[in-house]
Design an enzyme around this catalytic site. Structure first.
Site, PDB file in Angstrom:
ATOM      1  CE  LYS A 122       3.972  -6.915   1.990  1.00 50.24           C
ATOM      2  NZ  LYS A 122       3.862  -5.475   2.063  1.00 50.24           N
ATOM      3  NE  ARG A 177       1.743  -3.886  -4.037  1.00 54.81           N
ATOM      4  CZ  ARG A 177       2.425  -5.033  -3.958  1.00 54.81           C
ATOM      5  NH1 ARG A 177       2.277  -5.834  -2.925  1.00 54.81           N
ATOM      6  NH2 ARG A 177       3.254  -5.383  -4.929  1.00 54.81           N
TER       7      ARG A 177
HETATM    8  N1  HH2 Z   1       4.566  -4.621  -0.678  1.00 54.99           N
HETATM    9  C1  HH2 Z   1       5.321  -5.216  -1.602  1.00 54.99           C
HETATM   10  C2  HH2 Z   1       5.627  -4.564  -2.800  1.00 54.99           C
HETATM   11  N2  HH2 Z   1       5.131  -3.340  -3.060  1.00 54.99           N
HETATM   12  N3  HH2 Z   1       3.811  -1.488  -2.423  1.00 54.99           N
HETATM   13  C3  HH2 Z   1       3.041  -0.879  -1.520  1.00 54.99           C
HETATM   14  N4  HH2 Z   1       2.526   0.330  -1.769  1.00 54.99           N
HETATM   15  N5  HH2 Z   1       2.738  -1.460  -0.319  1.00 54.99           N
HETATM   16  C4  HH2 Z   1       3.226  -2.696   0.026  1.00 54.99           C
HETATM   17  O1  HH2 Z   1       2.943  -3.168   1.145  1.00 54.99           O
HETATM   18  C5  HH2 Z   1       4.050  -3.381  -0.932  1.00 54.99           C
HETATM   19  C6  HH2 Z   1       4.336  -2.723  -2.149  1.00 54.99           C
HETATM   20  C7  HH2 Z   1       5.848  -6.602  -1.368  1.00 54.99           C
HETATM   21  O2  HH2 Z   1       4.965  -7.572  -1.833  1.00 54.99           O
HETATM   22  P1  HH2 Z   1       5.058  -8.359  -3.234  1.00 54.99           P
HETATM   23  O3  HH2 Z   1       5.035  -7.412  -4.377  1.00 54.99           O
HETATM   24  O4  HH2 Z   1       4.002  -9.389  -3.271  1.00 54.99           O
HETATM   25  O5  HH2 Z   1       6.421  -9.124  -3.158  1.00 54.99           O
HETATM   26  P2  HH2 Z   1       7.844  -8.856  -3.809  1.00 54.99           P
HETATM   27  O6  HH2 Z   1       8.328  -7.550  -3.303  1.00 54.99           O
HETATM   28  O7  HH2 Z   1       8.658 -10.049  -3.333  1.00 54.99           O
HETATM   29  O8  HH2 Z   1       7.688  -8.835  -5.308  1.00 54.99           O
END
Ligand code: HH2
Length: 274
Positions: free
Chosen positions: A196, A249
């Site tokens: 992040k 995660r």
């Molecule tokens: N962060 C993201 C998405 N979903 N769910 C939980 N429970 N906790 C988190 O910290 C979290 C989440 C964001 O990360 P990512 O899926 O890699 O990116 P994007 O939202 O751009 O797809």
């Protein structure tokens, strides 16, 4: 929990796993590396991300979930009730809910539910995040949601402080520093710090200094890019595990499983024996 973003625009891996074959290959690699859960998402929730229509999102995640059902535990990362329902029907058994509102679907279907804290909506959540006391407010919110879901019949409830979701760098660091308070609630805790932006900002200055022309172009104001945040990700996840967090995660499963084996399997055992 291994992250599988079946999206064109996720902040660290957008576009890489949009094709079914690529998504399945990525998921199976994470399973081999030791992921216990694969979290399948069809909409980016990064700051400023475009809204995705639920039918488009479902068309991205359902074939992946159908193909992987039975191989590993699957969660669906969604804000939309119809997508959660479609994913559960296809074989997912956890709703990973960044809105912390979808527990009735979990109650009805017997699925697990992750309640994550987000201040505002992805389009604007990073504009000017502000709290009186970030830890107290996030804790109060999550415990209230977890209690409501339990009273409503959800048997498996997780809480997640929502690193980066309507939080400044200082807010994120305060939440990390006080993760033990989340663990002390007794609800199992999930944390997602992987790759992040806050980590890119924290590492930018040293990266520029060490490399001269580092991956951020030697500009200490420019965050180290997402693909170059592995060590910072493992550091925060290791800290979280040492605080007693139950699930992290992550995008880079192998490195985090190694960290978990050392912290949980060795240092943790030795501490218990002492
Ligand atoms: N962060 C993201 C998405 N979903 N769910 C939980 N429970 N906790 C988190 O910290 C979290 C989440 C964001 O990360 P990512 O899926 O890699 O990116 P994007 O939202 O751009 O797809």
């Amino acid at each position: 929990m291994g992250v599988l973003n079946v999206t064109p625009d996720s902040f660290s891996d957008g576009g890489r796993y949009l094709a079914l074959d690529a998504a399945l290959e990525r998921a199976r690699a994470m399973i081999v590396e030791g992921a216990d859960v694969i979290d399948v998402g069809g909409e980016s929730t990064r700051p400023g991300a475009d809204h995705v229509a639920p039918d488009v999102e479902a068309a991205r995640v359902v074939p992946v979930i159908e193909a992987l059902a039975g191989e590993v535990r699957l969660s669906v990362d969604t804000r939309h009730e119809s997508v959660a329902r479609a994913a559960l029907a296809a074989g997912a058994t956890i709703v990973n809910d960044v809105t912390a509102t979808l527990w009735p679907v979990a109650a009805e279907t017997g699925a697990g539910w992750v309640a994550m804290h987000m201040a505002g909506v992805p389009a604007t959540m990073q504009d000017a995040p502000s709290y009186r006391d970030v830890v107290a407010e996030v804790l109060e919110f999550l415990v209230a949601r977890a209690e409501a879901a339990t009273a409503g019949g959800v048997a498996e409830v997780w809480i997640d402080p929502g690193f980066g979701f309507g939080k400044s760098l200082a807010h994120n660091l305060e939440l990390l520093a006080q993760l033990d308070r989340f663990v002390a609630t007794g609800w199992p805790v999930v944390v997602g710090t992987s790759r992040k932006a806050s980590l890119g900002i924290l590492t930018a200055a040293s990266d520029a200094r060490v490399n001269g022309a580092g991956t951020n172009g030697a500009d200490p104001q420019r965050a180290t890019p997402p693909d170059d945040r592995l060590e910072a990700s493992v550091a925060t996840a290791t800290w979280a595990m040492a605080c007693g967090v139950d699930m992290v995660r992550v995008h880079d499963v192998r490195a985090h499983v190694h960290a978990a084996q050392v912290v949980g399997g060795h240092i943790g055992d030795a501490a218990e024996a002492a």
